[in-house]
Design an enzyme around this catalytic site. Structure first.
Site, mmCIF file in Angstrom:
data_model
loop_
_atom_site.group_PDB
_atom_site.id
_atom_site.type_symbol
_atom_site.label_atom_id
_atom_site.label_comp_id
_atom_site.label_asym_id
_atom_site.label_seq_id
_atom_site.Cartn_x
_atom_site.Cartn_y
_atom_site.Cartn_z
ATOM 1 N N ARG A 164 0.818 -1.326 0.009
ATOM 2 C CA ARG A 164 -0.162 -0.057 0.068
ATOM 3 C C ARG A 164 0.911 1.161 -0.061
ATOM 4 O O ARG A 164 0.608 2.166 0.543
ATOM 5 C CB ARG A 164 -1.049 0.017 1.222
ATOM 6 C CG ARG A 164 -1.943 -1.026 1.288
ATOM 7 C CD ARG A 164 -3.014 -1.156 -0.034
ATOM 8 N NE ARG A 164 -4.151 -1.862 0.288
ATOM 9 C CZ ARG A 164 -4.218 -3.250 0.051
ATOM 10 N NH1 ARG A 164 -3.195 -3.623 -0.693
ATOM 11 N NH2 ARG A 164 -5.284 -3.950 0.230
ATOM 12 N N SER A 261 -10.602 -0.368 3.106
ATOM 13 C CA SER A 261 -9.744 -0.521 4.395
ATOM 14 C C SER A 261 -9.104 0.734 4.872
ATOM 15 O O SER A 261 -8.619 1.546 3.940
ATOM 16 C CB SER A 261 -8.471 -1.591 3.954
ATOM 17 O OG SER A 261 -8.843 -2.942 3.762
ATOM 18 N N GLU A 364 -4.724 4.159 6.095
ATOM 19 C CA GLU A 364 -4.364 4.231 4.586
ATOM 20 C C GLU A 364 -4.932 5.645 3.704
ATOM 21 O O GLU A 364 -3.981 6.121 3.016
ATOM 22 C CB GLU A 364 -5.326 3.269 3.891
ATOM 23 C CG GLU A 364 -4.483 1.988 3.833
ATOM 24 C CD GLU A 364 -5.015 0.977 2.760
ATOM 25 O OE1 GLU A 364 -5.609 1.351 1.389
ATOM 26 O OE2 GLU A 364 -5.311 -0.114 3.107
HETATM 27 N N1 EPU Z 1 -11.101 -10.059 10.783
HETATM 28 C C1 EPU Z 1 -11.957 -10.206 11.713
HETATM 29 N N2 EPU Z 1 -12.767 -9.004 12.158
HETATM 30 C C2 EPU Z 1 -12.913 -8.125 11.072
HETATM 31 C C3 EPU Z 1 -12.267 -7.979 9.838
HETATM 32 C C4 EPU Z 1 -11.301 -9.035 9.721
HETATM 33 O O1 EPU Z 1 -11.689 -11.172 12.796
HETATM 34 O O2 EPU Z 1 -13.944 -7.450 11.467
HETATM 35 C C5 EPU Z 1 -10.158 -11.269 10.482
HETATM 36 C C6 EPU Z 1 -11.047 -12.312 9.296
HETATM 37 O O3 EPU Z 1 -11.519 -13.347 9.914
HETATM 38 C C7 EPU Z 1 -9.528 -12.466 8.523
HETATM 39 C C8 EPU Z 1 -8.638 -11.671 8.830
HETATM 40 O O4 EPU Z 1 -9.187 -10.775 9.734
HETATM 41 O O5 EPU Z 1 -9.197 -13.826 9.277
HETATM 42 C C9 EPU Z 1 -8.291 -10.626 7.361
HETATM 43 O O6 EPU Z 1 -9.595 -10.223 6.892
HETATM 44 P P1 EPU Z 1 -9.718 -10.431 5.410
HETATM 45 O O7 EPU Z 1 -9.394 -11.470 4.639
HETATM 46 O O8 EPU Z 1 -11.102 -9.804 5.299
HETATM 47 O O9 EPU Z 1 -8.635 -9.240 4.724
HETATM 48 P P2 EPU Z 1 -8.109 -7.854 5.163
HETATM 49 O O10 EPU Z 1 -6.638 -8.148 5.960
HETATM 50 O O11 EPU Z 1 -9.071 -7.430 6.332
HETATM 51 C C10 EPU Z 1 -6.973 -7.389 3.251
HETATM 52 C C11 EPU Z 1 -6.929 -5.879 2.244
HETATM 53 C C12 EPU Z 1 -8.186 -5.827 1.357
HETATM 54 C C13 EPU Z 1 -8.014 -7.029 0.607
HETATM 55 C C14 EPU Z 1 -8.325 -8.271 1.276
HETATM 56 C C15 EPU Z 1 -8.438 -9.422 0.556
HETATM 57 C C16 EPU Z 1 -5.437 -4.204 3.595
HETATM 58 C C17 EPU Z 1 -5.422 -3.285 4.295
HETATM 59 N N3 EPU Z 1 -6.693 -4.734 2.965
HETATM 60 O O12 EPU Z 1 -8.148 -7.191 3.943
HETATM 61 O O13 EPU Z 1 -8.131 -4.628 0.670
HETATM 62 O O14 EPU Z 1 -9.488 -6.716 -0.293
HETATM 63 O O15 EPU Z 1 -7.274 -8.325 2.079
HETATM 64 O O16 EPU Z 1 -7.051 -9.688 -0.123
HETATM 65 O O17 EPU Z 1 -4.504 -5.017 3.138
HETATM 66 C C18 EPU Z 1 -8.591 -2.210 0.543
HETATM 67 O O18 EPU Z 1 -7.337 -1.938 0.745
HETATM 68 O O19 EPU Z 1 -9.505 -1.219 0.682
HETATM 69 C C19 EPU Z 1 -8.969 -3.632 0.936
HETATM 70 C C20 EPU Z 1 -10.436 -3.779 0.832
#
Ligand code: EPU
Length: 368
Positions: A164, A261, A364
């Site tokens: 990012r 995010s 971000e």
């Molecule tokens: N989780 C929770 N509670 C929550 C949210 C997430 O426990 O409220 C846990 C989920 O269960 C999972 C972990 O956190 O085990 C990660 O969550 P998720 O797979 O949804 O991915 P993320 O890390 O929240 C990142 C990117 C997203 C991208 C997804 C999929 C960043 C900051 N965000 O999200 O990007 O779509 O992975 O690859 O790296 C964006 O940048 O706007 C964005 C949506």
């Protein structure tokens, strides 16, 4: 070049925050930028580059001249046995561009579907999702230096992509090597300086390698594979599944204002991670190749009890704690959350995550 005064910015930011641009210039070509720089009033004024407005929090009216990038154009530049190279104007909508590549039979960007924003903004924060980052498909980009009016080309190394992050997010040095680079000519490697607010990206080229292979491995994608009974999905199936996955857990900015995010996933040392695991065994974490550990910011925020909470009309999305939303009715034109409310909420989240886990979450979006 079209110069407008007192322009409402609510339709131009995905949080749908109410604010105005004192002066807004629609940029439809690199020549428009040159015209802005030739205008004695506009040339001297501070400038703010606006793409799809999907990664900003507006905290008031924008006094800087807003350069709204509306440069269009989609074309296939190369089709060789090893890759397709495609080019898109910076003002093209990112998702529509990805859909266009697939419609042309050019797979490779399908994991990045439905990311809000424009093509020109995508390299700025090296967008990424489901195991693919923009830098994995990036070829080069063209930009105009807002100080000198020179056009220049940068390759991936010169963009200094990171998670990012890129050269476009770091403050510009007063006098640096961005000046004087002819378009398509020799490019200089930007070392130790940034181009924030200085480089207006006009077009971006992507290299889509052949033979295409799906990037799998995410639990949500594996679930879709299992449901469909498909071991070797097509690019179109990947596109459809990732659209479904995203729609199920992320708010559609057309309906609920948001900037995706809101925080980056932090990285910590293995020792820090072991310390947190000792206190919170359920913490979601991923081992990185360099030995460090990435933590799920959404999990940290969720663990602090923030899901569904609000400050004024700014809230934490119920289905994904990493996303802050505007609870005001966005598309109806109602006022909704202010940028101040969003930032108060963001700071309260940072404080509580820091107090419990000793980790400072990094926001971000750019605060304007
Ligand atoms: N989780 C929770 N509670 C929550 C949210 C997430 O426990 O409220 C846990 C989920 O269960 C999972 C972990 O956190 O085990 C990660 O969550 P998720 O797979 O949804 O991915 P993320 O890390 O929240 C990142 C990117 C997203 C991208 C997804 C999929 C960043 C900051 N965000 O999200 O990007 O779509 O992975 O690859 O790296 C964006 O940048 O706007 C964005 C949506």
């Amino acid at each position: 070049m079209l110069v407008e005064k007192n322009v409402p910015l609510q339709p131009f930011n995905t949080f749908h925050i109410v604010a105005k641009a004192h002066t807004l210039v629609r940029i439809t070509s690199a020549a428009d930028v040159v015209q802005v720089l030739a205008d004695p009033v506009l040339q001297a004024a501070p400038k703010f580059i606006l793409g799809g407005g999907s990664n900003i929090v507006l905290t008031g009216d924008v006094k800087a001249v807003v350069l709204k990038v509306e440069i269009k154009g989609l074309r296939v530049l190369e089709d060789t046995p090893r890759a397709w190279v495609v080019e898109a104007g910076a003002g093209e909508n990112w998702h529509d561009f990805v859909a266009w590549t697939l419609a042309q039979g050019l797979p490779g960007l399908e994991n990045l579907v439905l990311i809000p924003g424009t093509v020109g903004a995508a390299p700025v924060q090296n967008i990424g999702a489901y195991g693919v980052e923009l830098q994995d498909r990036f070829e080069s980009l063209d930009a105009v230096d807002l100080q000198t009016g020179q056009t220049f080309t940068l390759n991936a190394a010169q963009c200094a992509f990171d998670y990012r992050d890129s050269v476009f997010k770091h403050a510009a040095a007063p006098a640096d090597v961005a000046s004087g680079r002819p378009a398509g000519g020799e490019v200089l490697r930007p070392v130790g300086f940034g181009l924030a607010g200085r480089a207006l990206i006009t077009s971006v080229r992507f290299r889509l390698p052949k033979p295409w292979k799906p990037v799998l491995g995410y639990l949500d994608i594996e679930k879709k594979q299992a449901q469909a009974g498909v071991t070797h999905p097509t690019a179109q199936q990947m596109f459809d599944w990732i659209c479904e996955i995203r729609r199920a857990k992320l708010p559609d900015p057309a309906v609920i204002g948001n900037a995706g995010s809101f925080f980056k996933n932090p990285t910590v040392t293995p020792e820090q991670c072991a310390d947190i695991i000792a206190r919170d065994p359920k913490i979601v974490h991923y081992q990185l190749a360099d030995g460090r550990v990435k933590l799920a910011a959404g999990w940290l925020i969720d663990a602090c009890g923030w899901k569904g909470k609000s400050v004024g009309q700014a809230g934490v999305y119920e289905k994904q704690a990493l996303v802050l939303v505007n609870r005001g009715v966005s598309s109806s034109g109602a006022d909704g959350a202010t940028g101040g409310e969003v930032m108060t909420l963001a700071k309260a989240i940072q404080t509580s995550v820091y107090e419990r886990f000793g980790i400072l979450l990094e926001a971000e979006p750019v605060v304007v």
